[in-house]
Design an enzyme around this catalytic site. Sequence first.
Site: not given
Lengths: 479, 496
Positions: B80, B155, B179
């Site tokens: 990420k 997210s 997330s």
Amino acid sequence: MSPEYEVVIGLETHVELLTESKIFCSCPNRFGEAPNTNVCPVCLGLPGSLPVFNKNALELALRAALALNCTISSYSKFDRKNYFYPDLPKAYQISQYDMPLARDGYLDLVKNGCLVRKVRIERLHLEEDAGKLLHSYEEARSYVDYNRCGVPLVEIVTAPDLRSPEEARLFLELLKKILLYTGVSDCKMEEGSLRCDANISLRLAGSDTLGRKVEIKNMNSFKAVQRGLEYEVSRQEEILRAGGQVVMETTRWNEERGITIEMRGKEEEHDYRYFPEPDLPPMVLNGEFIGEIRSKLPELPVQRCFRFTEEYGLTPYQAEIITSSKNLADFFEETLEHYPQPQKVSNWLIGDVLGLLNSMGKEINQVTFTPLHFSGLLKLLDTGTLSGRLAKDVLEESFLTGKHPEEVVQEKGLAQISDEQKLLPVIDDVIKGNPNAVSDYSGGNKKAIAFLVGQVMQRTRGQANPQLVTGLLKKQLEG
Amino acid sequence: MELFEMTAYEAATALQKKEVTSLDLTESVLKRISEVEDIIKGFITILDSEKVLQEAKKIDRLLAEGKEISPLAGIPMALKDNMCTQGVPTTCASQILKEYRPPYDAHVTEKLKEAGTILVGKANMDEFAMGSSTENSSFYHTCNPWDTSRVPGGSSGGSASLVAADEIFFSLGSDTGGSVRQPASLCGVVGLKPTYGLISRYGLIAFASSLDQIGPLTKDVRDCALVLDIIAGNDPRDSTSVPREKEKYADYLGREVRGFKIGLPREYFEEGIEEPVRKVVMEAMAYCDQLGVEVEEVSMPNTLYALPCYYLVATAEASSNLARYDGIQYGFRAPEEDNLIDLYRKTRNQGFGPEVKRRIMLGTYALSSGYYDAYYLKALKVRTLIRRDFEKVFQNYDLIVTPTSPTTAFVRGERIDNPLTMYLSDIFTITANLAGVPAISIPCGLAGGLPVGLQVIGRPFDEGRMLQFCYALENVLGFKGLKPGIPAKGVLRDVS
């Protein structure tokens, strides 16, 4: 200051701790590096970096807290103090808010052996220092040096217990002495390792409510603290006398102009939005650990001063001067190991040694003159090798060159001449060359002999043993 | 079967047996990326393919020399874009860090490099991990491989969609309120948020420090255990990382689960949940009988307060964590400023997107003097109550099972204008962050052709037994191996 008003002063002191590394990272804690060379992702506050608390900073802060008679919190935590400024790379300072490391201490202000005032310490807490801004007016630009970011600090806050600018200065001097004694900080105001802000207000004498206060920043020496406060006392007194009201504000002391200048008013005060630092666990301190720190605490100046009067028979005045600096007191005691005559050591230390240090603007640990040198000098005096007068010259030479007094004596041939055979020819010369003085002496003016002794001393470059010279002269003149 | 379709474990096994090379695996993944990335848009940065292939060749050389390599060495993966990678852009999907290249590697980056895995790129996300749909990326949105008109969740939407679309064997996400788990649920992959303190946050760009935790997104439960084995463990650079003996999570897989006791908290099955989702989860739990696992309904009464509590704690911390993006030292700086305050204002106004600004405002407000006690302090107290709810249930139960998300993947644009509806996407996941306990989402079926995730929550540091149960459940559920058809809407099996 008229007796009508009473001055009320509280001090906030920031002290840099003498740790090897910074408070939350492993960068060395050093002053004077090239800008932005002593930094890492943590003290630069780069995205993703995290603080790790330096246990050494905790130890030094605890040492300070114990030396200031504080109660140590068994549970304390770090908080974030949020504000924007270019020298603060995370836009928050890791500090302590509602649970400081220590509280409720005090210091006794003593002047000439008398207790002037007991000053309460409200709190002592740990925090990180910020960087420094450098402004270039020619370029109309500002630069940031982050080297100082993360230098460990303790903030020490007094109660509003000080009653004059002089007391404020005395407090700071005592605080510095204690912090030097305990090895907590080097307390160099000119390098910013000790910084002081003051809150000051006036009130009618006898009143027990506090007046409106003004905060003064940027006082960069003990003298500046006293001067800044004195200025503020007269400024506030003038306002109050004219029936006005003091405006609560934060001001900067301007050393050149000798005045305080407004920085910001009360309504512009920041809302720091303190909240617990989530990146650091709370500090839980057990009594055993605190006891360990306490047991490692060195003797404090007050205790040492008292011991010097008891153990060595010094007067309080002598003891106070010698213990005013840990280094000086250490020097004194080390000298005694080689030369156990406290009174003599004390007299020479306070008189001549301190005089030389003051004229050089140095501390005892900054010169190459050691306790061995000192005791050697005193021994040369005892054996009569040196007269008091010569000893002063040798001391100075030894100070400047770092040479042992004996070495100085030998090199310069400065030893006192106590050999009659060497002195007699000089004495004869002087008697022959000064018939007027000789006849004055014979005529009953016994003082004339002093002149003749002086002449002998001059011809021997001060090396002649004056008592011996006097005796021999008398013998020659009267015999 | 194409190589990219394998799980990380299958690929690594083939590699160790010398049936394939790391170069083969990496080339396969790069080919897959070139075919579908235009549609999925799961990456923000893809590393230079020559350099990536070089890394693969290094592993192949080690293997050829007969050197021992770690279990996932030579396996391509993605991080990420809020995990620091030295010299490689790390943007948090924000304009304010658009050009930012960190000078150091995050702890997890280091660990994965040491283990010989191959970093292929940085995954898209909601800006600063704030969002539940990856629509808040300031660059572009990421599509759900199961239906490209739908969001992948967030997210960590990029990390999840890349794994679901077989563009990568596994990825890491970060989980502050769900997330990792919510996008895993919406994309039909496995996503774990470990116990707070199990994985070092050093080098993870903070959103809410007391809630953030890094976790793997993988194709199945075994892969999850293998990745966790690499990244878990104490790191002295993160003071909240817990020093404890390192476990081997893969060893738990295949162990007997008979006798486990599971609590189903009533509050997670009542309000706000779509009926088909509830049904799929309940049907999956029916397999527990077969496994010899006991399931009972329990109550966690403070669940109701979790959402407001979360949005106070998380935003308060975020308002402080994101204050450093001021245009002074690094990152974006607005041109043409008049003075310092103006520089701050313009930089932050132009550099942050609307959701980030909203949360900074919320957090700043919650911490302001005069409001602190009523908001932040109260939220901390509620957080304690929520933690106690968990402690109470765990006195009698080994695990807690809930749906991961109240809905399946929603259509892009559907919720972006209504923050409150969007916030409700995390209603079942935020409690684990507030309590600091580990939670994992595994796919348990389809509803309307879209994956449904089942969340398993465990006691602190009980990841081993959570994985043990999930592995057993995965085997009986038969979801594993189901793939979305890209770009066509992939309706493969529908239990609703």
